[in-house]
Structure formats: structure tokens, C-alpha cells
Motif scaffolding. Structure first.
Motif, PDB file in Angstrom:
ATOM      1  N   LEU A  20      69.264  49.677   9.083  1.00  0.00           N
ATOM      2  CA  LEU A  20      68.630  50.437  10.149  1.00  0.00           C
ATOM      3  C   LEU A  20      68.438  51.851   9.622  1.00  0.00           C
ATOM      4  O   LEU A  20      69.286  52.369   8.894  1.00  0.00           O
ATOM      5  N   PHE A  21      67.344  52.487  10.006  1.00  0.00           N
ATOM      6  CA  PHE A  21      67.128  53.893   9.680  1.00  0.00           C
ATOM      7  C   PHE A  21      67.185  54.693  10.981  1.00  0.00           C
ATOM      8  O   PHE A  21      66.407  54.459  11.901  1.00  0.00           O
ATOM      9  N   SER A  22      68.108  55.640  11.044  1.00  0.00           N
ATOM     10  CA  SER A  22      68.324  56.434  12.245  1.00  0.00           C
ATOM     11  C   SER A  22      67.849  57.865  12.029  1.00  0.00           C
ATOM     12  O   SER A  22      68.114  58.463  10.980  1.00  0.00           O
ATOM     13  N   LEU A  23      67.137  58.406  13.020  1.00  0.00           N
ATOM     14  CA  LEU A  23      66.662  59.785  12.967  1.00  0.00           C
ATOM     15  C   LEU A  23      67.055  60.515  14.246  1.00  0.00           C
ATOM     16  O   LEU A  23      67.097  59.913  15.329  1.00  0.00           O
ATOM     17  N   ASN A  24      67.264  61.807  14.135  1.00  0.00           N
ATOM     18  CA  ASN A  24      67.508  62.640  15.309  1.00  0.00           C
ATOM     19  C   ASN A  24      66.210  63.226  15.859  1.00  0.00           C
ATOM     20  O   ASN A  24      66.243  64.200  16.613  1.00  0.00           O
ATOM     21  N   ASP A  25      65.085  62.636  15.479  1.00  0.00           N
ATOM     22  CA  ASP A  25      63.775  63.037  15.979  1.00  0.00           C
ATOM     23  C   ASP A  25      63.203  61.895  16.810  1.00  0.00           C
ATOM     24  O   ASP A  25      63.597  60.740  16.650  1.00  0.00           O
ATOM     25  N   ILE A  26      62.261  62.218  17.686  1.00  0.00           N
ATOM     26  CA  ILE A  26      61.594  61.195  18.489  1.00  0.00           C
ATOM     27  C   ILE A  26      60.083  61.389  18.386  1.00  0.00           C
ATOM     28  O   ILE A  26      59.610  62.497  18.113  1.00  0.00           O
ATOM     29  N   PRO A  27      59.313  60.327  18.571  1.00  0.00           N
ATOM     30  CA  PRO A  27      57.852  60.457  18.502  1.00  0.00           C
ATOM     31  C   PRO A  27      57.318  61.393  19.571  1.00  0.00           C
ATOM     32  O   PRO A  27      57.799  61.401  20.709  1.00  0.00           O
ATOM     33  N   ALA A  28      56.313  62.168  19.208  1.00  0.00           N
ATOM     34  CA  ALA A  28      55.652  63.031  20.186  1.00  0.00           C
ATOM     35  C   ALA A  28      54.842  62.173  21.153  1.00  0.00           C
ATOM     36  O   ALA A  28      54.376  61.084  20.813  1.00  0.00           O
ATOM     37  N   GLY A  29      54.695  62.670  22.388  1.00  0.00           N
ATOM     38  CA  GLY A  29      53.824  62.021  23.358  1.00  0.00           C
ATOM     39  C   GLY A  29      54.426  60.859  24.103  1.00  0.00           C
ATOM     40  O   GLY A  29      53.682  60.091  24.739  1.00  0.00           O
ATOM     41  N   LEU A  30      55.748  60.686  24.072  1.00  0.00           N
ATOM     42  CA  LEU A  30      56.362  59.618  24.845  1.00  0.00           C
ATOM     43  C   LEU A  30      56.242  59.916  26.345  1.00  0.00           C
ATOM     44  O   LEU A  30      56.280  61.073  26.757  1.00  0.00           O
ATOM     45  N   PRO A  31      56.093  58.881  27.161  1.00  0.00           N
ATOM     46  CA  PRO A  31      56.061  59.096  28.616  1.00  0.00           C
ATOM     47  C   PRO A  31      57.334  59.781  29.108  1.00  0.00           C
ATOM     48  O   PRO A  31      58.412  59.593  28.542  1.00  0.00           O
ATOM     49  N   ASP A  32      57.213  60.556  30.168  1.00  0.00           N
ATOM     50  CA  ASP A  32      58.355  61.297  30.694  1.00  0.00           C
ATOM     51  C   ASP A  32      59.511  60.386  31.081  1.00  0.00           C
ATOM     52  O   ASP A  32      60.679  60.776  31.010  1.00  0.00           O
ATOM     53  N   GLU A  33      59.191  59.161  31.514  1.00  0.00           N
ATOM     54  CA  GLU A  33      60.252  58.270  31.974  1.00  0.00           C
ATOM     55  C   GLU A  33      61.072  57.686  30.831  1.00  0.00           C
ATOM     56  O   GLU A  33      62.125  57.082  31.060  1.00  0.00           O
ATOM     57  N   VAL A  34      60.609  57.852  29.602  1.00  0.00           N
ATOM     58  CA  VAL A  34      61.380  57.386  28.447  1.00  0.00           C
ATOM     59  C   VAL A  34      62.325  58.502  28.026  1.00  0.00           C
ATOM     60  O   VAL A  34      61.938  59.463  27.362  1.00  0.00           O
ATOM     61  N   ASP A  35      63.581  58.382  28.438  1.00  0.00           N
ATOM     62  CA  ASP A  35      64.573  59.434  28.223  1.00  0.00           C
ATOM     63  C   ASP A  35      65.370  59.136  26.954  1.00  0.00           C
ATOM     64  O   ASP A  35      66.398  58.453  26.991  1.00  0.00           O
ATOM     65  N   VAL A  36      64.868  59.627  25.829  1.00  0.00           N
ATOM     66  CA  VAL A  36      65.520  59.372  24.542  1.00  0.00           C
ATOM     67  C   VAL A  36      65.604  60.664  23.744  1.00  0.00           C
ATOM     68  O   VAL A  36      64.838  61.602  23.963  1.00  0.00           O
ATOM     69  N   ASP A  37      66.560  60.711  22.800  1.00  0.00           N
ATOM     70  CA  ASP A  37      66.696  61.897  21.947  1.00  0.00           C
ATOM     71  C   ASP A  37      66.970  61.523  20.486  1.00  0.00           C
ATOM     72  O   ASP A  37      67.335  62.370  19.678  1.00  0.00           O
ATOM     73  N   ALA A  38      66.812  60.250  20.141  1.00  0.00           N
ATOM     74  CA  ALA A  38      66.969  59.787  18.764  1.00  0.00           C
ATOM     75  C   ALA A  38      66.118  58.542  18.585  1.00  0.00           C
ATOM     76  O   ALA A  38      65.706  57.917  19.566  1.00  0.00           O
ATOM     77  N   THR A  39      65.861  58.198  17.327  1.00  0.00           N
ATOM     78  CA  THR A  39      65.015  57.041  17.016  1.00  0.00           C
ATOM     79  C   THR A  39      65.717  56.144  16.016  1.00  0.00           C
ATOM     80  O   THR A  39      66.352  56.626  15.070  1.00  0.00           O
ATOM     81  N   LEU A  40      65.592  54.838  16.231  1.00  0.00           N
ATOM     82  CA  LEU A  40      66.158  53.846  15.319  1.00  0.00           C
ATOM     83  C   LEU A  40      65.048  52.909  14.871  1.00  0.00           C
ATOM     84  O   LEU A  40      64.379  52.282  15.690  1.00  0.00           O
ATOM     85  N   LEU A  41      64.833  52.841  13.557  1.00  0.00           N
ATOM     86  CA  LEU A  41      63.948  51.837  12.973  1.00  0.00           C
ATOM     87  C   LEU A  41      64.813  50.627  12.658  1.00  0.00           C
ATOM     88  O   LEU A  41      65.604  50.648  11.714  1.00  0.00           O
ATOM     89  N   SER A  42      64.686  49.577  13.464  1.00  0.00           N
ATOM     90  CA  SER A  42      65.688  48.507  13.431  1.00  0.00           C
ATOM     91  C   SER A  42      65.294  47.309  12.587  1.00  0.00           C
ATOM     92  O   SER A  42      66.080  46.359  12.475  1.00  0.00           O
ATOM     93  N   GLY A  43      64.095  47.313  11.984  1.00  0.00           N
ATOM     94  CA  GLY A  43      63.708  46.186  11.155  1.00  0.00           C
ATOM     95  C   GLY A  43      63.820  44.876  11.902  1.00  0.00           C
ATOM     96  O   GLY A  43      63.399  44.769  13.064  1.00  0.00           O
ATOM     97  N   ASP A  44      64.413  43.881  11.267  1.00  0.00           N
ATOM     98  CA  ASP A  44      64.591  42.579  11.907  1.00  0.00           C
ATOM     99  C   ASP A  44      66.029  42.347  12.334  1.00  0.00           C
ATOM    100  O   ASP A  44      66.471  41.195  12.465  1.00  0.00           O
ATOM    101  N   VAL A  45      66.763  43.420  12.557  1.00  0.00           N
ATOM    102  CA  VAL A  45      68.124  43.283  13.087  1.00  0.00           C
ATOM    103  C   VAL A  45      68.086  43.189  14.603  1.00  0.00           C
ATOM    104  O   VAL A  45      68.682  42.288  15.204  1.00  0.00           O
ATOM    105  N   LEU A  46      67.352  44.095  15.250  1.00  0.00           N
ATOM    106  CA  LEU A  46      67.324  44.155  16.710  1.00  0.00           C
ATOM    107  C   LEU A  46      65.888  44.236  17.203  1.00  0.00           C
ATOM    108  O   LEU A  46      65.109  45.064  16.734  1.00  0.00           O
TER     109      LEU A  46
END
Length: 231
Positions: free
Chosen positions: A147-173
Motif C-alpha cells: 500500500l502507498f500512503s500519503l498525507n495529501d488528498i486529491p483536490a476537488g473532493l466533494p464536501d461530504e467526503v471527510d478525509v485527510d489522507a490517501t491510500l493507494l491500496s492496489g489489489d489488497v483492499l
């Protein structure tokens, strides 16, 4: 961060292009089958320059275009336990599936190993294109799945998506599911261990960008994913 995703021509494998903004260097994640032109269009439209390619694991549907995307200079990063798969990921395919590839893609089924490959290990931090990727080794789907974890999130997410980190999960999850463990190198016990010890500790406010299918959040998966609930 700037994040663009699109599915590959086979298996709907998600390819991601990540950067700090237009006109900057970028990181390409899991360049699958037939994505070369889409990558070129994204790079051209956003004036991006590839700095690295990250591979969540070594299955052909995630690495097929890596040599074409990397060219001779850009490094491809893969966990050391899946490094052997880049010698020829087509070798592990079922003969019937390989025949289907040959019918659909012709010479696209041949394999070119990337010339610049760098091994990565668990808990390593990669500083690439102005972004920091933390490597989380999560075997089970393959020996070297990460998994690749970042403390950044994509720009332009809807307001209802309350996140502060991003996980590139491949085929694990995946959203509502997990990667299969019945392919060569898969291990059901290792997958359960990875889910319990690597995935479940992730915070609810993590956006999950999987190798196939739609994005999700750890909050949603913790509450609804039967493979996590059964742990």
C-alpha cells in the motif's frame, strides 16, 4: 494534490497520475494494459513530467505498460518480494488467458522489462515529485503487495467526503471486497494478517484508491466490508 485516474483496457485496472499541481513532476501508479496514450494525453494536457512509476504489485494487469511509461530514465519502484515478476509477468498467466490477450492485443502481449527498477521495503518513505509515499508491505494477494500512503488528498473532493489522507491500496483492499489469494504467490493467511495488522489500523479519515473499482474510505470499509468485519 492533483490526481487523475482512468481504467486500463483490460481488467479495468485503475492507473493514477499524481502531482502537486499543473506543470510539475508527477508519479504514475500501476500503468496497466493499453494505457500509454491516456497517460500521454494527461501529461500533455496538464504539462506534467514523469518522475517515477510506483507499482503496488507485479501482476501483469498492473505493470504491463511500465517500460513504455518509464522510457529509459524514469525509475519503476516495486517491493523486493515482487521484483522477480518484472522479469516476465506474462509467464504466470493461464494459457487460455494468454491466448485471449494475444487475440485482443496482438503484439501487446510481449514483454519489455523496465531498465531502471528500484526495490522498496516496508516502512520506507519515498520523496517523489514533491509528494511523500509511505510504503506499507501487505502480502497476501502477492508476496510483495504494498500500500502507498500519503498525507495529501486529491483536490476537488466533494464536501461530504471527510478525509485527510490517501491510500493507494492496489489489489489488497477494494470497496466492499479484497484481492484474491488463489493465484500463484497468493496466501490467504498472509492476506488476513495484512488486513488485521496493516489495513485495520488505518484511520477512518483515509481515502482509499484501489487497483480496481471505485474509491472508498476506511470508515466505510471498516463498517461494511465483510472481509474486515470477519477479522
Amino acid at each position: 494534490m492533483l490526481a487523475v485516474s482512468f481504467p486500463a483496457a483490460a481488467f479495468a485496472t485503475n492507473c493514477y497520475v499524481l502531482a502537486t499541481g499543473r506543470g510539475e513532476e508527477c508519479v504514475i501508479v500501476d500503468p496497466g494494459i493499453g494505457i500509454e496514450e491516456q497517460v500521454r494525453e494527461v501529461l500533455r494536457e496538464l504539462s506534467l513530467r514523469p518522475a517515477a512509476v510506483l507499482l503496488t504489485h507485479g501482476h501483469v494487469d498492473h505493470v504491463h505498460s511500465v517500460a513504455a511509461v518509464c522510457g529509459g530514465d524514469v525509475a519503476a519502484y516495486i517491493h523486493q518480494d515482487d521484483r522477480y515478476r518484472l522479469e516476465n509477468p506474462l509467464a504466470g498467466l493461464d494459457p487460455g488467458l494468454l491466448a485471449m490477450f494475444e487475440q485482443e492485443f496482438g503484439q501487446a502481449t510481449t514483454w519489455d522489462e523496465p531498465s531502471n527498477v528500484r526495490d522498496i521495503t516496508d516502512a520506507e518513505s519515498l520523496e517523489l515529485a514533491g509528494l511523500t509515499f509511505d510504503v506499507l508491505h501487505a502480502p497476501g494477494h502477492t508476496e510483495g503487495s504494498v500500500l502507498f500512503s500519503l498525507n495529501d488528498i486529491p483536490a476537488g473532493l466533494p464536501d461530504e467526503v471527510d478525509v485527510d489522507a490517501t491510500l493507494l491500496s492496489g489489489d489488497v483492499l477494494f470497496a466492499g471486497s479484497i484481492g484474491r489469494t488463489d493465484l500463484p504467490g497468493g496466501d490467504d493467511a498472509a492476506m488476513r494478517r495484512s488486513l488485521r495488522e496493516v489495513v485495520l489500523p488505518l484511520k477512518d479519515s483515509t481515502l482509499v484508491l484501489p487497483g480496481h473499482g471505485p474509491g472508498t474510505t476506511m470508515q466505510r470499509e471498516r463498517a461494511t466490508n465483510p472481509f474486515l468485519n470477519n477479522l
